[in-house]
Design a protein around this motif. Sequence first.
Motif, PDB file in Angstrom:
ATOM      1  N   VAL A 186       0.876  -1.178   0.000  1.00 32.24           N
ATOM      2  CA  VAL A 186       0.000   0.000   0.000  1.00 32.24           C
ATOM      3  C   VAL A 186       0.914   1.229   0.000  1.00 32.24           C
ATOM      4  O   VAL A 186       1.621   1.498   0.954  1.00 32.24           O
ATOM      5  CB  VAL A 186      -0.918   0.012   1.239  1.00 32.24           C
ATOM      6  CG1 VAL A 186      -1.770   1.278   1.263  1.00 32.24           C
ATOM      7  CG2 VAL A 186      -1.804  -1.230   1.256  1.00 32.24           C
ATOM      8  N   LEU A 187       0.895   1.958  -1.119  1.00 33.22           N
ATOM      9  CA  LEU A 187       1.801   3.107  -1.251  1.00 33.22           C
ATOM     10  C   LEU A 187       1.197   4.369  -0.661  1.00 33.22           C
ATOM     11  O   LEU A 187       1.903   5.254  -0.188  1.00 33.22           O
ATOM     12  CB  LEU A 187       2.077   3.387  -2.738  1.00 33.22           C
ATOM     13  CG  LEU A 187       2.946   2.385  -3.482  1.00 33.22           C
ATOM     14  CD1 LEU A 187       3.023   2.769  -4.944  1.00 33.22           C
ATOM     15  CD2 LEU A 187       4.336   2.319  -2.878  1.00 33.22           C
ATOM     16  N   GLN A 188      -0.117   4.472  -0.747  1.00 32.26           N
ATOM     17  CA  GLN A 188      -0.773   5.715  -0.337  1.00 32.26           C
ATOM     18  C   GLN A 188      -2.229   5.418   0.008  1.00 32.26           C
ATOM     19  O   GLN A 188      -2.847   4.577  -0.637  1.00 32.26           O
ATOM     20  CB  GLN A 188      -0.712   6.695  -1.523  1.00 32.26           C
ATOM     21  CG  GLN A 188      -0.978   8.133  -1.169  1.00 32.26           C
ATOM     22  CD  GLN A 188      -0.964   9.011  -2.430  1.00 32.26           C
ATOM     23  OE1 GLN A 188      -0.327   8.674  -3.433  1.00 32.26           O
ATOM     24  NE2 GLN A 188      -1.677  10.107  -2.378  1.00 32.26           N
ATOM     25  N   VAL A 189      -2.735   6.102   1.015  1.00 35.83           N
ATOM     26  CA  VAL A 189      -4.156   5.962   1.352  1.00 35.83           C
ATOM     27  C   VAL A 189      -4.750   7.350   1.462  1.00 35.83           C
ATOM     28  O   VAL A 189      -4.165   8.226   2.103  1.00 35.83           O
ATOM     29  CB  VAL A 189      -4.367   5.258   2.717  1.00 35.83           C
ATOM     30  CG1 VAL A 189      -5.856   4.979   2.937  1.00 35.83           C
ATOM     31  CG2 VAL A 189      -3.570   3.979   2.809  1.00 35.83           C
ATOM     32  N   GLU A 190      -5.888   7.563   0.816  1.00 39.44           N
ATOM     33  CA  GLU A 190      -6.638   8.802   1.019  1.00 39.44           C
ATOM     34  C   GLU A 190      -7.894   8.433   1.771  1.00 39.44           C
ATOM     35  O   GLU A 190      -8.628   7.533   1.347  1.00 39.44           O
ATOM     36  CB  GLU A 190      -7.015   9.429  -0.330  1.00 39.44           C
ATOM     37  CG  GLU A 190      -5.853  10.091  -1.021  1.00 39.44           C
ATOM     38  CD  GLU A 190      -6.317  10.915  -2.231  1.00 39.44           C
ATOM     39  OE1 GLU A 190      -7.484  10.776  -2.662  1.00 39.44           O
ATOM     40  OE2 GLU A 190      -5.497  11.690  -2.732  1.00 39.44           O
ATOM     41  N   LYS A 191      -8.134   9.120   2.873  1.00 38.76           N
ATOM     42  CA  LYS A 191      -9.269   8.722   3.714  1.00 38.76           C
ATOM     43  C   LYS A 191     -10.370   9.759   3.663  1.00 38.76           C
ATOM     44  O   LYS A 191     -10.109  10.953   3.600  1.00 38.76           O
ATOM     45  CB  LYS A 191      -8.819   8.566   5.166  1.00 38.76           C
ATOM     46  CG  LYS A 191      -7.769   7.488   5.335  1.00 38.76           C
ATOM     47  CD  LYS A 191      -7.751   6.920   6.740  1.00 38.76           C
ATOM     48  CE  LYS A 191      -6.825   5.722   6.755  1.00 38.76           C
ATOM     49  NZ  LYS A 191      -7.205   4.657   7.613  1.00 38.76           N
ATOM     50  N   SER A 192     -11.606   9.302   3.681  1.00 37.44           N
ATOM     51  CA  SER A 192     -12.749  10.190   3.896  1.00 37.44           C
ATOM     52  C   SER A 192     -13.724   9.410   4.771  1.00 37.44           C
ATOM     53  O   SER A 192     -13.538   8.207   4.958  1.00 37.44           O
ATOM     54  CB  SER A 192     -13.374  10.608   2.562  1.00 37.44           C
ATOM     55  OG  SER A 192     -14.196   9.589   2.083  1.00 37.44           O
ATOM     56  N   PRO A 193     -14.737  10.038   5.330  1.00 43.17           N
ATOM     57  CA  PRO A 193     -15.576   9.328   6.297  1.00 43.17           C
ATOM     58  C   PRO A 193     -16.216   8.051   5.739  1.00 43.17           C
ATOM     59  O   PRO A 193     -16.342   7.071   6.447  1.00 43.17           O
ATOM     60  CB  PRO A 193     -16.646  10.359   6.657  1.00 43.17           C
ATOM     61  CG  PRO A 193     -16.034  11.672   6.343  1.00 43.17           C
ATOM     62  CD  PRO A 193     -15.089  11.457   5.217  1.00 43.17           C
ATOM     63  N   LEU A 194     -16.589   8.063   4.471  1.00 43.17           N
ATOM     64  CA  LEU A 194     -17.323   6.903   3.957  1.00 43.17           C
ATOM     65  C   LEU A 194     -16.521   6.011   3.018  1.00 43.17           C
ATOM     66  O   LEU A 194     -16.971   4.934   2.642  1.00 43.17           O
ATOM     67  CB  LEU A 194     -18.588   7.379   3.230  1.00 43.17           C
ATOM     68  CG  LEU A 194     -19.667   7.989   4.112  1.00 43.17           C
ATOM     69  CD1 LEU A 194     -20.817   8.508   3.273  1.00 43.17           C
ATOM     70  CD2 LEU A 194     -20.174   6.966   5.122  1.00 43.17           C
ATOM     71  N   ALA A 195     -15.342   6.470   2.623  1.00 41.27           N
ATOM     72  CA  ALA A 195     -14.564   5.657   1.677  1.00 41.27           C
ATOM     73  C   ALA A 195     -13.080   5.965   1.801  1.00 41.27           C
ATOM     74  O   ALA A 195     -12.704   7.105   2.036  1.00 41.27           O
ATOM     75  CB  ALA A 195     -15.029   5.944   0.249  1.00 41.27           C
TER      76      ALA A 195
END
Length: 339
Positions: free
Chosen positions: A65-74
Amino acid sequence: MSIFDFTLEELEDYLVKNGFKKYNATQIIEWIYEKKVYDFNKMSNLSKKLISFLNENIRIEKLEVLQVEKSPLANKYLLRLNDNNKIECVLMNHDYGYSLCVSSQVGCNMGCSFCESGRLKKVRDLTLGELVSEVISVRDYEGVRIDSIVVMGIGEPFDNFINIKRFISVVTNNKMVGIGQRHLTISTCGLVPKIYEFADLETGVNLAISLHAPNNEIRDRIMKVNKAYKIEEVMAALDYYISKTNRRVTIEYIMLEGINDSDECARELSNLVKGKLMYVNLIPYNETSNFTMKRSNDFKIKSFYDILKSNNVNVTIRKEMGGNLSAACGQLRANAERL
Ligand code: SF4
């Protein structure tokens, strides 16, 4: 070769051909998929001979996993493949559980004019091992149970049909990923011959079709695939799929301002799907700086929805899960590769 490159039957054949027992395959699969033990040396019911054979010939390999973008639902994940290509996955948190959207190819040759993934041509198909590793890698990274899978990320799944068939076998096998057929959806832009082949598999796996236009004139403009397979041919193939499986088909429809969002388009779409075992999913478009197309405004989307409803069409408006994510499919990869 990766352990995730095998269906159960393929692993059985492979082991038998190499002098081991068929049941060894089930033992290995249980360690990997159920117990999440990713080290052959720790598989205590395997013989020393088998463990050393496995260590020499098979890797147990998840994707980085190189990068994660987080938001409340996804959450959106950028994953690295062995040859350094990158793909994306999106994990969505619905009230009925976690759903993972996986990619099927690096890039896509279908060239839909609104799509970030299609802007970047196909580099190659994903292998079965990579498809399965998307699921295993994100599941383990987050420590969650994935309840459903949609093959709707980067790529056209039916352009990688052989591996998608094998993926269905691994995902729906109770000893492996163990997701019920009804919780797996394959989404195509409309490769008609493959829709027939898929129907003939009679799997019970769901089918979604990216229609995005109610007539050939508009569809020709925004989806190159329509030059090869006209709407009438797509609809006939869907009728065949429904007759074989009795499964409801999802019609995906991205709402593009001034292109396919008029009241007339809504009426034409109603005529296409009315009375069929189909439901329409209206998708607010994710704008990206690489395209001039705009998202239809909420008023337009609601009015389109109302026209479909008044024609007795089953319709939903997709909840916008992305929030602050690089929400367009393929955008995270494009940014990472500076493409
Ligand atoms: S919408 Fe799907 S089929 Fe069309 S270019 Fe994008 S990834 Fe490919």
